[in-house]
Design an enzyme around this catalytic site. Structure first.
Site, PDB file in Angstrom:
ATOM      1  N   TYR A 141     -31.427  37.774  50.967  1.00  0.00           N
ATOM      2  CA  TYR A 141     -31.270  39.188  51.158  1.00  0.00           C
ATOM      3  C   TYR A 141     -31.499  39.527  52.632  1.00  0.00           C
ATOM      4  O   TYR A 141     -30.989  40.617  52.984  1.00  0.00           O
ATOM      5  CB  TYR A 141     -31.978  40.091  50.219  1.00  0.00           C
ATOM      6  CG  TYR A 141     -31.373  39.898  48.524  1.00  0.00           C
ATOM      7  CD1 TYR A 141     -30.123  39.187  48.341  1.00  0.00           C
ATOM      8  CD2 TYR A 141     -32.061  40.605  47.948  1.00  0.00           C
ATOM      9  CE1 TYR A 141     -29.906  39.017  47.118  1.00  0.00           C
ATOM     10  CE2 TYR A 141     -31.774  40.301  46.350  1.00  0.00           C
ATOM     11  CZ  TYR A 141     -30.328  39.591  46.078  1.00  0.00           C
ATOM     12  OH  TYR A 141     -30.224  39.556  44.766  1.00  0.00           O
ATOM     13  N   LYS A 187     -33.608  25.783  42.799  1.00  0.00           N
ATOM     14  CA  LYS A 187     -32.324  24.971  42.823  1.00  0.00           C
ATOM     15  C   LYS A 187     -32.667  23.684  43.554  1.00  0.00           C
ATOM     16  O   LYS A 187     -31.776  23.401  44.289  1.00  0.00           O
ATOM     17  CB  LYS A 187     -31.371  25.823  43.134  1.00  0.00           C
ATOM     18  CG  LYS A 187     -29.968  25.424  42.577  1.00  0.00           C
ATOM     19  CD  LYS A 187     -29.716  25.496  41.018  1.00  0.00           C
ATOM     20  CE  LYS A 187     -28.229  24.462  40.806  1.00  0.00           C
ATOM     21  NZ  LYS A 187     -27.932  24.253  39.467  1.00  0.00           N
ATOM     22  N   ASP A 219     -30.805  27.534  36.602  1.00  0.00           N
ATOM     23  CA  ASP A 219     -29.661  27.765  35.521  1.00  0.00           C
ATOM     24  C   ASP A 219     -30.191  27.424  34.228  1.00  0.00           C
ATOM     25  O   ASP A 219     -30.023  28.248  33.442  1.00  0.00           O
ATOM     26  CB  ASP A 219     -28.470  26.780  35.908  1.00  0.00           C
ATOM     27  CG  ASP A 219     -28.866  25.320  36.380  1.00  0.00           C
ATOM     28  OD1 ASP A 219     -30.089  25.284  36.774  1.00  0.00           O
ATOM     29  OD2 ASP A 219     -28.138  24.598  36.552  1.00  0.00           O
ATOM     30  N   ASP A 243     -34.002  38.364  41.257  1.00  0.00           N
ATOM     31  CA  ASP A 243     -33.465  39.751  40.713  1.00  0.00           C
ATOM     32  C   ASP A 243     -32.878  39.512  39.762  1.00  0.00           C
ATOM     33  O   ASP A 243     -32.946  40.169  38.656  1.00  0.00           O
ATOM     34  CB  ASP A 243     -32.542  39.645  41.970  1.00  0.00           C
ATOM     35  CG  ASP A 243     -31.670  40.988  41.800  1.00  0.00           C
ATOM     36  OD1 ASP A 243     -32.114  42.000  41.288  1.00  0.00           O
ATOM     37  OD2 ASP A 243     -30.963  41.414  42.745  1.00  0.00           O
ATOM     38  N   ASP A 247     -33.925  40.678  35.421  1.00  0.00           N
ATOM     39  CA  ASP A 247     -33.192  41.559  34.648  1.00  0.00           C
ATOM     40  C   ASP A 247     -33.022  41.003  33.293  1.00  0.00           C
ATOM     41  O   ASP A 247     -32.776  41.756  32.470  1.00  0.00           O
ATOM     42  CB  ASP A 247     -31.766  41.986  35.418  1.00  0.00           C
ATOM     43  CG  ASP A 247     -31.823  43.171  36.240  1.00  0.00           C
ATOM     44  OD1 ASP A 247     -33.023  43.531  36.783  1.00  0.00           O
ATOM     45  OD2 ASP A 247     -30.753  43.624  36.603  1.00  0.00           O
TER      46      ASP A 247
END
Ligand code: NAD
Length: 356
Positions: A141, A187, A219, A243, A247
């Site tokens: 970001y 990852k 994942d 992020d 959620d």
């Protein structure tokens, strides 16, 4: 010593829910000797309207001076079409970066009374108590170079050893005072930045022999969170993965009005806020659930003010009002329908009663 708390109610339901959390802090002051001074300042759309800036200099000054900040929510349809720099969310992004709030704590805790509200089977989530720790000021970001061209676009996902170390240490420390298990999510099978992340976290493990460290690809972590979420204690991860995972974890509890969060800097100062937004659809109706904000205030007591015992009092009071059957409109499962202020009063009363 009196704690300096800055209240930033913001927009929409923000003022209503922050007022209820303030009420609970006042109850702690009356009954448990909690000493604090609270100031209130503008942020978000309310600040854009009053000062032409979603984070006025006066608010930043008070924020830097405070021991902790309790934030409501910002935003609403009124400010959606205005120039980007004046939009309410810029105020929140800027205060996070001004205060270097790099560690974002998002607990996902399911109160037994609300197990039916989850989209998962009650037995998978009953007693759920996990914590997602998201790196908040680095990664993709904020990385450069970044560019959008006519036929392609790209972003960069950088992490330095120092950035990974400071968030990972926070993860180990949080695991140490909880279930003593830390799962680092990356990852590393595909991304070089994740390889460095994994090596850096692994190198710190020796400093925390009492914490069991594991690693998981993002994942798989997303899948495991909905397959068997109770296997986790603390998850630590980068900005983008955090992020998304936070959620998912939030939704496991089924009730957006119940979820607190904290964003901390290296000195342990922090900004505490409910996970939900300003809910313009119910603003001014007196029906917003104040519990996410009240639970954020409990996190503030624990993580920035060194008042863990008082945080326990507040959390216990919330548990009791739920056990008594009190429910704002957003919480499923029957019970007694109460307004925002009635819910705040009930928690404050339980806090007072706990002193007797
Ligand atoms: P939202 O979280 O505000 O609302 C989503 C739904 O949940 C709505 O139906 C709302 O009524 C309900 N809800 C949210 N909080 C509740 C509570 N405490 N009690 C009862 N019901 C509650 O998300 P949205 O509708 O996508 O966004 C509305 C505004 O909030 C937008 O302007 C958005 O930019 C802003 N927003 C702000 C923050 C923040 O301040 N940190 C976070 C997310 C969204």
């Amino acid at each position: 010593m009196s704690h300096k708390i800055l209240l930033l109610p913001g927009d929409g339901i923000g003022p209503d829910i922050v007022a209820e959390a303030h009420k609970v802090l006042n109850a702690l002051a009356d009954s448990h000797g909690f000493a604090f001074d609270a100031e209130t300042a503008l942020i978000g759309g309310a600040a854009t309207d009053a000062h032409g800036d979603p984070l006025p200099e006066s608010t930043t000054r008070l924020a830097k001076d405070a021991d902790a900040i309790l934030f409501g929510a910002i935003g609403g349809p009124k400010w959606e079409q205005i120039e980007r720099d004046l939009r309410p969310e810029r105020g929140l992004l800027r205060i996070r970066s001004e205060l270097e709030l790099f560690a974002n704590l998002r607990p996902a805790l399911l109160f037994p009374e609300l197990a039916d509200a989850s989209s998962l089977k009650p037995e998978l989530v009953a007693g759920l108590d996990i914590l997602i720790l998201r790196e908040l000021t680095g990664g993709i970001y904020f990385g450069s170079p970044r560019e959008k061209l006519a036929d392609r676009a790209y972003n960069t996902m950088p992490y330095s050893v120092a950035e990974v170390e400071r968030i990972a240490r926070r993860g180990f420390e949080l695991a140490r005072v909880r279930g003593k298990r830390l799962c680092s999510v990356d990852k590393a099978n595909v991304l070089e930045v994740s390889e460095l992340w994994r090596e850096t976290v692994t190198a710190l493990a020796g400093d925390y022999p009492d914490v069991e460290l594991s690693h998981m690809y993002v994942d798989n972590a997303a899948m495991q969170l909905v397959r068997a979420p109770k296997q986790f204690d603390v998850l630590v991860t980068g900005n983008l993965f955090g992020d998304i995972l936070s959620d998912i974890a939030a939704m496991l509890t089924g009730s957006i009005g119940m979820l607190p969060s904290a964003s901390l800097n290296a000195q342990g100062r922090g900004l505490y806020e409910p996970v939900h937004g300003s809910a313009p659809d119910i603003a001014g109706k007196g029906i917003a659930n104040p519990l996410a904000t009240i639970l954020s205030a409990a996190m503030m007591l624990r993580y920035s003010l060194g008042e863990g015992a008082l945080a326990d009092v507040v959390e216990q009071a919330v548990r009791q009002v739920l056990a008594d059957g009190l429910r704002t409109a957003d919480i499923a499962g029957g019970g007694q329908a109460v307004s925002t202020t009635e819910m705040g009063d009930a928690v404050a009363n339980k806090v007072r009663a706990a002193a007797n």
